[in-house]
Design a protein around this motif. Sequence first.
Motif, PDB file in Angstrom:
ATOM      1  N   LYS A   1      13.076   1.260  65.382  1.00  0.00           N
ATOM      2  CA  LYS A   1      14.074   1.776  64.435  1.00  0.00           C
ATOM      3  C   LYS A   1      15.370   2.081  65.175  1.00  0.00           C
ATOM      4  O   LYS A   1      15.407   2.930  66.056  1.00  0.00           O
ATOM      5  CB  LYS A   1      13.552   3.048  63.765  1.00  0.00           C
ATOM      6  N   VAL A   2      16.413   1.377  64.788  1.00  0.00           N
ATOM      7  CA  VAL A   2      17.734   1.574  65.372  1.00  0.00           C
ATOM      8  C   VAL A   2      18.550   2.427  64.407  1.00  0.00           C
ATOM      9  O   VAL A   2      18.594   2.135  63.208  1.00  0.00           O
ATOM     10  CB  VAL A   2      18.434   0.216  65.618  1.00  0.00           C
ATOM     11  N   PRO A   3      19.176   3.505  64.887  1.00  0.00           N
ATOM     12  CA  PRO A   3      19.979   4.330  63.983  1.00  0.00           C
ATOM     13  C   PRO A   3      21.130   3.518  63.372  1.00  0.00           C
ATOM     14  O   PRO A   3      21.655   2.607  64.008  1.00  0.00           O
ATOM     15  CB  PRO A   3      20.522   5.448  64.879  1.00  0.00           C
ATOM     16  N   HIS A   4      21.481   3.853  62.164  1.00  0.00           N
ATOM     17  CA  HIS A   4      22.562   3.153  61.464  1.00  0.00           C
ATOM     18  C   HIS A   4      23.902   3.719  61.908  1.00  0.00           C
ATOM     19  O   HIS A   4      24.532   4.500  61.199  1.00  0.00           O
ATOM     20  CB  HIS A   4      22.387   3.261  59.950  1.00  0.00           C
ATOM     21  N   LEU A   5      24.309   3.329  63.096  1.00  0.00           N
ATOM     22  CA  LEU A   5      25.579   3.745  63.679  1.00  0.00           C
ATOM     23  C   LEU A   5      26.350   2.491  64.068  1.00  0.00           C
ATOM     24  O   LEU A   5      25.746   1.488  64.450  1.00  0.00           O
ATOM     25  CB  LEU A   5      25.347   4.598  64.934  1.00  0.00           C
ATOM     26  N   PRO A   6      27.667   2.526  64.031  1.00  0.00           N
ATOM     27  CA  PRO A   6      28.422   1.344  64.449  1.00  0.00           C
ATOM     28  C   PRO A   6      28.231   1.036  65.940  1.00  0.00           C
ATOM     29  O   PRO A   6      28.229  -0.111  66.348  1.00  0.00           O
ATOM     30  CB  PRO A   6      29.873   1.690  64.156  1.00  0.00           C
TER      31      PRO A   6
END
Length: 180
Positions: free
Chosen positions: A96-101
Amino acid sequence: MRLMKKHPLLLVEYHSSIRLTAKERKTVDAYLAMASQVFGRLLKTKLVPASSKQQFRLSLLICGDARIRRLNHEHRGKDKVTDVLSFPSFAELRRKVPHLPEVHLGDMAICFPQAKRQAREFKIDLWDEFTHLYFHGLLHLLGYDHEVSPKEEKLMQKWEDLALEHFSGIKKGSLSSLSR
């Protein structure tokens, strides 16, 4: 600190706590640029579940024996020199990759003298060993861990082999274009 921006997906900030020659710094720059291209290729093969719009960053320390030994002792309780250490910013990025730019993967330290010793021991080029250690550390930053189980070790080895295969192709293309 040197900032690498050779590939739009992965920025590598690195500095050295040991003296590197101008040629060694130039080689580190070139190899990290090629490694960033490999990271882009691996993302396309589902290395991590990332958005195509995300950018990744990591910090790399190139250090000597004393520094890596101290870090290994402080963070892992092992009072010995090691080749590479990784300090992930997130647990289990591979799932799971955080939803950050921009996602800071974490910090990595590579012991340059140990890389030289291992290259001599394995009878390989120093920069090939450096690259192997870099990808090994990068996979740890992403949540892969060969020490968990034989199954995990096999999975991590698969990704390392794929990364090195891609790297070899990019390196061959880069070197052949330089010799023209």
